[in-house]
Design a protein around this motif. Structure first.
Motif, PDB file in Angstrom:
ATOM      1  N   LYS A 131       0.797  -1.231  -0.044  1.00 18.11           N
ATOM      2  CA  LYS A 131       0.019  -0.074   0.078  1.00 18.11           C
ATOM      3  C   LYS A 131       0.813   1.208   0.135  1.00 18.11           C
ATOM      4  O   LYS A 131       0.597   2.163  -0.762  1.00 18.11           O
ATOM      5  CB  LYS A 131      -0.784  -0.128   1.081  1.00 18.11           C
ATOM      6  CG  LYS A 131      -2.401  -0.305   0.741  1.00 18.11           C
ATOM      7  CD  LYS A 131      -3.242   0.111   1.954  1.00 18.11           C
ATOM      8  CE  LYS A 131      -4.502   0.066   1.798  1.00 18.11           C
ATOM      9  NZ  LYS A 131      -5.456  -0.122   3.044  1.00 18.11           N
ATOM     10  N   LYS A 132       1.852   1.475   0.915  1.00 22.11           N
ATOM     11  CA  LYS A 132       2.860   2.432   0.929  1.00 22.11           C
ATOM     12  C   LYS A 132       3.375   2.646  -0.437  1.00 22.11           C
ATOM     13  O   LYS A 132       3.468   3.694  -0.760  1.00 22.11           O
ATOM     14  CB  LYS A 132       3.816   2.183   2.221  1.00 22.11           C
ATOM     15  CG  LYS A 132       3.085   2.191   3.381  1.00 22.11           C
ATOM     16  CD  LYS A 132       3.246   3.611   4.137  1.00 22.11           C
ATOM     17  CE  LYS A 132       2.250   3.853   5.224  1.00 22.11           C
ATOM     18  NZ  LYS A 132       2.148   3.059   6.041  1.00 22.11           N
ATOM     19  N   THR A 151       3.513   5.936  -2.741  1.00 20.90           N
ATOM     20  CA  THR A 151       4.837   6.538  -3.096  1.00 20.90           C
ATOM     21  C   THR A 151       4.873   6.626  -4.492  1.00 20.90           C
ATOM     22  O   THR A 151       5.099   7.979  -5.256  1.00 20.90           O
ATOM     23  CB  THR A 151       6.056   5.865  -2.582  1.00 20.90           C
ATOM     24  OG1 THR A 151       5.800   5.675  -1.335  1.00 20.90           O
ATOM     25  CG2 THR A 151       7.286   6.667  -2.868  1.00 20.90           C
ATOM     26  N   GLU A 152       4.663   5.634  -5.258  1.00 21.62           N
ATOM     27  CA  GLU A 152       4.449   5.744  -6.684  1.00 21.62           C
ATOM     28  C   GLU A 152       3.659   7.037  -7.399  1.00 21.62           C
ATOM     29  O   GLU A 152       4.050   7.468  -8.169  1.00 21.62           O
ATOM     30  CB  GLU A 152       3.948   4.434  -7.470  1.00 21.62           C
ATOM     31  CG  GLU A 152       4.982   3.091  -7.067  1.00 21.62           C
ATOM     32  CD  GLU A 152       6.262   3.533  -8.069  1.00 21.62           C
ATOM     33  OE1 GLU A 152       6.181   4.162  -8.867  1.00 21.62           O
ATOM     34  OE2 GLU A 152       7.495   3.111  -7.427  1.00 21.62           O
ATOM     35  N   GLU A 153       2.523   6.966  -6.716  1.00 24.71           N
ATOM     36  CA  GLU A 153       1.556   8.116  -7.163  1.00 24.71           C
ATOM     37  C   GLU A 153       2.223   9.585  -6.912  1.00 24.71           C
ATOM     38  O   GLU A 153       1.914  10.220  -7.785  1.00 24.71           O
ATOM     39  CB  GLU A 153       0.139   7.856  -6.303  1.00 24.71           C
ATOM     40  CG  GLU A 153      -0.790   8.758  -6.409  1.00 24.71           C
ATOM     41  CD  GLU A 153      -1.591   8.749  -7.922  1.00 24.71           C
ATOM     42  OE1 GLU A 153      -1.403   7.656  -8.600  1.00 24.71           O
ATOM     43  OE2 GLU A 153      -1.997   9.810  -8.220  1.00 24.71           O
ATOM     44  N   LEU A 154       2.915   9.433  -5.830  1.00 25.47           N
ATOM     45  CA  LEU A 154       3.427  10.748  -5.378  1.00 25.47           C
ATOM     46  C   LEU A 154       4.456  11.059  -6.389  1.00 25.47           C
ATOM     47  O   LEU A 154       4.667  12.373  -6.826  1.00 25.47           O
ATOM     48  CB  LEU A 154       3.979  10.975  -3.987  1.00 25.47           C
ATOM     49  CG  LEU A 154       2.918  10.777  -2.900  1.00 25.47           C
ATOM     50  CD1 LEU A 154       3.569  10.549  -1.478  1.00 25.47           C
ATOM     51  CD2 LEU A 154       2.173  12.232  -2.884  1.00 25.47           C
ATOM     52  N   TYR A 155       5.532  10.201  -6.967  1.00 24.08           N
ATOM     53  CA  TYR A 155       6.506  10.382  -7.802  1.00 24.08           C
ATOM     54  C   TYR A 155       5.783  11.005  -9.098  1.00 24.08           C
ATOM     55  O   TYR A 155       6.010  11.809  -9.642  1.00 24.08           O
ATOM     56  CB  TYR A 155       6.924   8.931  -8.143  1.00 24.08           C
ATOM     57  CG  TYR A 155       7.944   8.427  -7.215  1.00 24.08           C
ATOM     58  CD1 TYR A 155       8.466   9.308  -6.221  1.00 24.08           C
ATOM     59  CD2 TYR A 155       8.448   7.064  -7.102  1.00 24.08           C
ATOM     60  CE1 TYR A 155       9.446   8.727  -4.973  1.00 24.08           C
ATOM     61  CE2 TYR A 155       9.399   6.669  -6.053  1.00 24.08           C
ATOM     62  CZ  TYR A 155       9.827   7.606  -5.137  1.00 24.08           C
ATOM     63  OH  TYR A 155      10.669   7.044  -4.196  1.00 24.08           O
ATOM     64  N   LYS A 156       4.621  10.246  -9.541  1.00 23.42           N
ATOM     65  CA  LYS A 156       3.924  10.450 -10.928  1.00 23.42           C
ATOM     66  C   LYS A 156       3.542  12.062 -10.731  1.00 23.42           C
ATOM     67  O   LYS A 156       3.899  12.913 -11.699  1.00 23.42           O
ATOM     68  CB  LYS A 156       2.649   9.926 -11.234  1.00 23.42           C
ATOM     69  CG  LYS A 156       3.096   8.611 -11.931  1.00 23.42           C
ATOM     70  CD  LYS A 156       1.829   7.761 -12.299  1.00 23.42           C
ATOM     71  CE  LYS A 156       2.137   6.276 -11.980  1.00 23.42           C
ATOM     72  NZ  LYS A 156       0.870   5.516 -12.097  1.00 23.42           N
ATOM     73  N   LEU A 157       2.865  12.428  -9.623  1.00 24.84           N
ATOM     74  CA  LEU A 157       2.155  13.787  -9.426  1.00 24.84           C
ATOM     75  C   LEU A 157       3.601  14.845  -9.432  1.00 24.84           C
ATOM     76  O   LEU A 157       3.364  15.927  -9.997  1.00 24.84           O
ATOM     77  CB  LEU A 157       1.488  13.809  -8.228  1.00 24.84           C
ATOM     78  CG  LEU A 157      -0.052  13.286  -8.036  1.00 24.84           C
ATOM     79  CD1 LEU A 157      -0.464  13.540  -6.697  1.00 24.84           C
ATOM     80  CD2 LEU A 157      -0.718  13.916  -9.068  1.00 24.84           C
TER      81      LEU A 157
END
Lengths: 160, 444
Positions: free
Chosen positions: B3-4, B8-14
């Motif tokens: 989940k974490k 993090t992956e989502e934050l990288y993309k954003l």
């Protein structure tokens, strides 16, 4: 905390010191290694250091002095007594190994130990004193310069 | 923890998307009105020549007549960026921009990111020295150890403005704040607290030094690295003497009991542990915590994953656990220190940032936490509790005055109110820009 509360004591090395002295020689050679790749220590350094120091302790042509702190050997100075063939004065004492454990450096221990050795050699008729160490060891360069030594011979090396 | 990772992956993309959308995170905005182009003859030629002449006569005036009083440079060679390592100066820029944004938002400090293509220590020293006339201070960032020790020590001695290395002092200050707060909660005094450090990188070496200034007994500090407990009999001492004299010095001064062995041996009877070694989990066996004293304090500061999971440390008997992460309780975060610390240093026109000023900042943070009602899960304020920043700035500024290294002296109250006004102004400016849509909301 542990630290140097009293001065180190200096005395001649005995047979019983050999194991500790061999360890100090290994440390010194590993320190020298830091200064130049041509001073890389050999794989059997421990063995050769032990046999080297064990014969040095008995050898009349050299002196081996130890520094003690509360009965524990924490430093070593070994000098060879040499006859100079072409120059005078003729009787030279040459410091070949000089090492004090990190914790006991400073507080003037190096100077004290050197002077102890010089006094001893003077009594033995030595007229001049020299020291051998890696050219890149700036700490030693400064130390000996402060003690009034100056470079008289350079040894330059290259690998074949 | 899948989940974490997803998060993090989502934050990288954003982050990549938004960076492109906004074209970076900071810009330069004039601080004077331009009523008409005629004003240029005041702000620029011919008027500005008089300002120039005044400063030529008295260099000190550059702190009054230009923005130097509130402007610092963030200098990095990009050799040790976050957990990424040596990514180079170009790639270090987004991180330094982010730092500049935090400086402005939380501390009201104008920070200019300068990532430099100079990597030897003398070269960086010369570069920073050459920049001194333009800045009121320097924040060194993400420079590898032991180069960073050399730079901080020597620039601190040589420059007449504050020099700070956040990876050393910021982390040390935040860690000390957390320790002081935890110790108050567990009834411990600095002079009697045994602290074990796991990892001997820039952060822990600096923290150990700061602790000794803060009243801890340095002999009661034990440092452990990948080779085991640091002690002066270790085989690598001479190597350290030549290449990392800061660590060498600690090897001699710390560990009064002369413990040898591993982390397990060091932790026996320890009150607190500060781990800043390398990413976990399972960096060391969690059972080691059991050997610590009752109500142990355990800081697991490795990023992105703490050395062991906080709940594991708790299960092994730790009373207070902190990490470097914002999604766990008790984040030990430099951002609680550096914006306010620089605010205080700049407002008092301190010539340097002393260790005592850092201790003052940490103590103020611990005090704030205590007064607000600290708990095991809340030992230090978060960045959201922004009223702590003016308090810290004032404590730092007063300490500088006490130590006679400040050019400006005011009461603590005046330092506080001044810092509050500047920080508030900075936040209000940003929110006005957002309200007027000059700064747009991010794309969906």
């Amino acid at each position: 905390m542990a630290g140097v509360e009293s001065k180190l004591r200096y005395r001649d090395a005995r047979n019983g010191d050999v194991d500790t002295l061999a360890e100090l020689v290994v440390r010194l050679k590993r320190l020298n290694e830091e200064f130049d790749s041509m001073l890389t220590v050999r794989d059997d350094i421990k063995v050769v250091s032990r046999s080297y120091i064990s014969s040095a302790v008995k050898d009349k042509n050299c002196i081996v002095i130890v520094a003690e702190y509360k009965g524990k050997v924490v430093g070593l100075l070994k000098a060879d007594l040499r006859e100079r063939r072409f120059s005078q004065p003729m009787r030279e004492g040459r410091i070949i190994e000089f090492y004090i454990m990190p914790e006991y450096r400073k507080h003037g221990s190096g100077t004290e130990m050197l002077h102890h050795a010089i006094e001893k050699m003077k009594h033995m008729g030595v007229q001049m004193i020299s020291a051998e160490f890696p050219s890149q060891n700036k700490i030693s360069v400064q130390f000996y310069a402060k003690q009034g030594f100056r470079p008289i011979t350079n040894i330059h090396s290259k690998l074949l | 923890m899948p989940k974490k990772n997803e998060k993090t992956e989502e934050l990288y993309k954003l982050a990549v998307r938004y960076s492109k959308f906004y074209g970076g995170k900071i810009s330069v905005t004039p601080s004077v009105p331009v009523r008409s182009l005629d004003d240029f003859s005041i702000w620029y030629t011919p008027g500005v020549a008089a300002v120039s002449r005044a400063i030529e006569k008295k260099h000190e005036l550059s702190f009054e007549l230009t923005s130097r009083w509130n402007t610092i440079a963030i200098v990095s060679d990009g050799t040790r960026v976050l957990g990424l390592g040596n990514v180079g100066p170009e790639a270090a820029m987004p991180v330094m921009e982010g730092k500049a944004m935090i400086f402005k938002y939380l501390g009201g400090v104008n920070a200019v990111p300068l990532t430099v293509n100079v990597h030897d220590q003398q070269g960086i020293f010369n570069t920073v020295s050459a920049l001194e006339p333009a800045f009121g201070g320097f924040n060194l960032e993400d420079i590898e150890s032991p180069k960073c020790f050399y730079l901080l020590d020597n620039l601190r001695k040589s420059l007449k403005v504050p020099v700070w290395h956040d990876d050393q002092q910021g982390t040390a200050g935040a860690t000390l704040a957390g320790l002081l707060s935890s110790m108050r909660m567990t009834g411990r005094k600095p002079s009697q607290t045994k602290v074990v450090f796991l990892g001997t990188g820039a952060a822990n070496v600096a923290t150990a030094r700061i602790l000794s200034v803060a009243g801890f007994d340095i002999g009661n500090i034990v440092m452990v690295d990948s080779k085991g407990v640091l002690n002066p009999d270790r085989d690598d001492m001479d190597e350290l003497m030549l290449h990392n004299p800061w660590k060498y010095d600690l090897a001699i001064k710390t560990n009064g009991e002369r413990i040898k062995g591993s982390l397990k041996d060091a932790l026996k009877g320890a009150d607190a542990m500060v781990a800043a070694s390398g990413p976990g989990p399972n960096r060391f066996p969690k059972e080691f915590i059991k050997g610590m004293n009752k109500d142990a304090i355990v800081f697991l500061l490795a990023n992105p994953v703490p050395e062991i999971w906080p709940w594991e440390a708790k299960a092994m008997g730790a009373k207070i656990v902190a990490t470097g992460r914002s999604d766990f309780p008790n984040q030990v975060n430099n951002s609680i220190i550096f914006p306010a610390l620089f605010r205080g240093a700049l407002d008092s026109r301190a010539s340097t940032i002393t260790d005592e000023m850092i201790v003052a900042a940490s103590s103020e943070i611990a005090k704030y936490a205590y007064e607000k009602g600290s708990t095991e899960e809340h030992i230090i304020p978060t960045m959201k509790e922004w009223e702590v920043y003016p308090n810290v700035a004032a404590a730092v500024a007063r300490k500088a005055v006490e130590q006679k290294i400040a050019k400006h002296s005011m009461s603590a109250k005046k330092f506080h109110d001044n810092a509050e006004r500047i920080i508030e102004g900075s936040r209000m400016t940003l929110s006005a820009l957002i309200k007027s849509r000059l700064i747009k909301m991010p794309p969906q």
